[in-house]
Design a protein around this motif. Structure first.
Motif, PDB file in Angstrom:
ATOM      1  N   MET A   1       0.829  -1.169   0.000  1.00  0.00           N
ATOM      2  CA  MET A   1       0.000   0.000   0.000  1.00  0.00           C
ATOM      3  C   MET A   1       0.882   1.244   0.000  1.00  0.00           C
ATOM      4  O   MET A   1       1.859   1.318   0.733  1.00  0.00           O
ATOM      5  N   LYS A   2       0.536   2.217  -0.847  1.00  0.00           N
ATOM      6  CA  LYS A   2       1.314   3.452  -0.926  1.00  0.00           C
ATOM      7  C   LYS A   2       1.056   4.336   0.279  1.00  0.00           C
ATOM      8  O   LYS A   2      -0.072   4.451   0.751  1.00  0.00           O
ATOM      9  N   LYS A   3       2.127   4.939   0.738  1.00  0.00           N
ATOM     10  CA  LYS A   3       2.017   5.879   1.858  1.00  0.00           C
ATOM     11  C   LYS A   3       1.815   7.278   1.285  1.00  0.00           C
ATOM     12  O   LYS A   3       2.535   7.700   0.381  1.00  0.00           O
ATOM     13  N   PHE A   4       0.835   7.985   1.778  1.00  0.00           N
ATOM     14  CA  PHE A   4       0.600   9.352   1.347  1.00  0.00           C
ATOM     15  C   PHE A   4       1.443  10.298   2.197  1.00  0.00           C
ATOM     16  O   PHE A   4       1.657  10.061   3.388  1.00  0.00           O
ATOM     17  N   LEU A   5       1.891  11.360   1.566  1.00  0.00           N
ATOM     18  CA  LEU A   5       2.668  12.361   2.283  1.00  0.00           C
ATOM     19  C   LEU A   5       1.754  13.226   3.124  1.00  0.00           C
ATOM     20  O   LEU A   5       0.631  13.544   2.717  1.00  0.00           O
ATOM     21  N   THR A   6       2.274  13.635   4.272  1.00  0.00           N
ATOM     22  CA  THR A   6       1.542  14.624   5.062  1.00  0.00           C
ATOM     23  C   THR A   6       1.703  15.974   4.364  1.00  0.00           C
ATOM     24  O   THR A   6       2.556  16.141   3.479  1.00  0.00           O
TER      25      THR A   6
END
Length: 103
Positions: A1-6
């Motif tokens: 799963m891709k991590k989204f940037l804050t």
């Protein structure tokens, strides 16, 4: 799963990208107009100050640490002067006639 940037991480990435692009633009399009050498540091660049005085006064005005000019290459010296000039341009855009308030 891709991590989204804050939002903070995204801003940091964009800031670095924009800074790099601005630096590349300045090196390519503006820096060729700067041809100072270390020998020019003691030459007058205007009626009031030498190049060295301009650099030191600018460092004080912008609360910058004093750089070791002797350790810089000619390109680094010119890039530093260009950056100082650019800071004055941004300051003028941000607050027109700011220098009149310094008295």
């Amino acid at each position: 799963m891709k991590k989204f940037l804050t939002a903070e991480e995204a801003n940091s990435v964009l800031d670095k990208y924009i800074s790099k692009e601005i630096e590349n633009y300045l090196k390519t399009n503006v820096l060729p107009n700067y041809s100072y050498t270390h020998e020019d540091l003691n030459k007058k660049i205007n009626e009031d100050e030498t190049l060295l005085e301009f650099i030191r006064d600018s460092e004080i005005a912008f609360s910058l640490d004093e750089v070791d000019l002797d350790q810089m290459t000619t390109e680094e010296l010119n890039m530093y002067i260009l950056k100082l000039d650019t800071m004055y341009i941004y300051l003028e855009v941000q607050e027109p006639m700011w220098y009149l308030k310094q008295s």
